[in-house]
Design an enzyme around this catalytic site. Sequence first.
Site, mmCIF file in Angstrom:
data_model
loop_
_atom_site.group_PDB
_atom_site.id
_atom_site.type_symbol
_atom_site.label_atom_id
_atom_site.label_comp_id
_atom_site.label_asym_id
_atom_site.label_seq_id
_atom_site.Cartn_x
_atom_site.Cartn_y
_atom_site.Cartn_z
ATOM 1 N N ASP A 198 25.232 -10.129 -0.159
ATOM 2 C CA ASP A 198 25.601 -10.936 -1.559
ATOM 3 C C ASP A 198 27.060 -10.796 -2.044
ATOM 4 O O ASP A 198 27.437 -11.704 -2.389
ATOM 5 C CB ASP A 198 24.440 -10.553 -2.791
ATOM 6 C CG ASP A 198 24.704 -11.467 -3.784
ATOM 7 O OD1 ASP A 198 24.465 -12.835 -3.757
ATOM 8 O OD2 ASP A 198 24.715 -10.696 -4.735
ATOM 9 N N PHE A 237 0.842 -1.135 0.091
ATOM 10 C CA PHE A 237 0.025 0.080 -0.101
ATOM 11 C C PHE A 237 0.852 1.389 0.113
ATOM 12 O O PHE A 237 0.266 2.244 0.248
ATOM 13 C CB PHE A 237 -0.996 -0.084 1.191
ATOM 14 C CG PHE A 237 -1.772 -1.152 0.998
ATOM 15 C CD1 PHE A 237 -2.783 -1.445 -0.141
ATOM 16 C CD2 PHE A 237 -2.025 -2.067 2.073
ATOM 17 C CE1 PHE A 237 -3.427 -2.443 -0.236
ATOM 18 C CE2 PHE A 237 -2.629 -3.157 1.992
ATOM 19 C CZ PHE A 237 -3.665 -3.453 0.918
ATOM 20 N N CYS A 238 2.012 1.251 -0.416
ATOM 21 C CA CYS A 238 2.814 2.249 -0.616
ATOM 22 C C CYS A 238 2.792 2.893 -1.806
ATOM 23 O O CYS A 238 2.561 2.352 -2.940
ATOM 24 C CB CYS A 238 4.406 1.809 -0.464
ATOM 25 S SG CYS A 238 5.505 2.957 -0.711
ATOM 26 N N HIS A 239 2.475 4.292 -1.545
ATOM 27 C CA HIS A 239 2.094 5.081 -3.145
ATOM 28 C C HIS A 239 3.200 5.246 -3.992
ATOM 29 O O HIS A 239 4.324 5.338 -3.466
ATOM 30 C CB HIS A 239 1.593 6.403 -2.649
ATOM 31 C CG HIS A 239 0.391 6.406 -1.928
ATOM 32 N ND1 HIS A 239 0.238 6.455 -0.540
ATOM 33 C CD2 HIS A 239 -0.847 6.610 -2.377
ATOM 34 C CE1 HIS A 239 -0.825 6.414 -0.188
ATOM 35 N NE2 HIS A 239 -1.788 6.708 -1.349
ATOM 36 N N MET A 270 9.414 4.998 3.321
ATOM 37 C CA MET A 270 9.620 3.618 2.898
ATOM 38 C C MET A 270 10.660 3.456 2.153
ATOM 39 O O MET A 270 11.402 2.331 1.708
ATOM 40 C CB MET A 270 8.222 3.195 2.239
ATOM 41 C CG MET A 270 7.129 2.911 3.554
ATOM 42 S SD MET A 270 7.798 2.300 5.030
ATOM 43 C CE MET A 270 8.224 0.584 4.270
ATOM 44 N N GLU A 271 10.777 4.638 1.156
ATOM 45 C CA GLU A 271 11.797 4.429 -0.022
ATOM 46 C C GLU A 271 13.261 4.498 0.582
ATOM 47 O O GLU A 271 14.181 3.835 0.237
ATOM 48 C CB GLU A 271 11.826 5.809 -1.013
ATOM 49 C CG GLU A 271 10.633 5.742 -2.164
ATOM 50 C CD GLU A 271 9.123 5.804 -1.338
ATOM 51 O OE1 GLU A 271 8.961 6.035 -0.257
ATOM 52 O OE2 GLU A 271 8.150 5.339 -2.139
#
Lengths: 259, 142
Positions: A140, A88-90, A125-126
């Site tokens: 990695d 639900f992140c725009h 969130m980004e």
Amino acid sequence: MKPDTDKTLSHIDQHNNPSMVDVSDKPITSRTATAQTKVLLPAAVKAALHQAHASEGFEINSKKGPVFQTAIIAGVMAAKQTHELIPFCHPLALDNCKIVINVDNNQDLIINCECKTSGKTGVEMEALTGASVAALTIYDMCKALSHNILITETRLLAKSGGRADFSSDQTPGSEQASGQITIEFYGQLQSTFSQQPLQYKIPNNTTSIEAVYLDLCATHNCTAATATIKPILNDNFAQWNDLLNDRDVLGFLPPAAGG
Amino acid sequence: MFSISNKSIDINNLKQQVDNPQSGGFVSFEGWVRNHNCTADTPRKAVLELHYEAHEKLALQVGNAIIDAAMQKFDINAACCCHRVGRLQVGDVAIWIGVSADHRQAAFAACEYILNQTKATVPIWKNEFYRDGESGWVEAKP
């Protein structure tokens, strides 16, 4: 800090179903968010880092290529795709995404990711995604040296431009209890670490026994031996990934040598 | 029963714990403090005394689990083990194990099993003090 009793989960509607937040009425503002994650390195990677410092400067060149440069590119690419990963992140247009990787006093890595946008919704969130994927990329790129890399303390440092600005203090996870634990060493570990019980500050209650042990190994310049040493917590056998709380008594048992 | 003692081991008392009328055999083992270090790749060093240290609670927990496992695994009637902690002089008994069984084979096997398991898994460590004034923790033997 007092809990905010009037705060509710924004992605759950009145019927308890998942939902996106409607931001159509929100004003467009300039927004910034900075997230941080910490990557605790095992001795093998620290040695490679040390070697790199001595010769080529601040970069580890693994078989797959330059570790930090690749991590920065991966982090930026991930930040741009955050809305595809988090339900639900725009989706938003990033004006900037800057990732900086530093080495702290313990020779562990601190990754900072700062994101900027002009929009109706925040970019935390980004920033968190960018920092996280940069950390995963370091894992990695370095896992051929050791799998004992610990990604920890991913958190938002600050955000501004929205309805509620946020700035964390220097204690990560400060809404949770931070605390002090006692560490006891047994057998020959007393000659490696300390004869007396050690008082040790844990930043928050998501600190694992392994994180503390790896930190002790780094500060005492000794090789970690999680395969042979047994951790105990409050006088019971424990697991390396068990979390610590204020006033816990942590102990480390070397291999038995009685008889 | 597995016990830890900071005083000289009372062997007669321990022997009574495994004594029973149905047993036809009794096997015991005594581990002594020897007067030299016997690491294969370093020269022998004269040992004056040993300091044994245990995590007592967990040593009792692990030790008693070993005794229970031996009772299950072997056809024996009783078993007990006592380990010393603290300062021990050359010749002192560091560990005593006693096993009674209907027949000798099970008693021998169980006694060795308890000894090996104790040395490998019970959280006890020893620090050797040498005649030359140095000291060193004894590494676990595989």
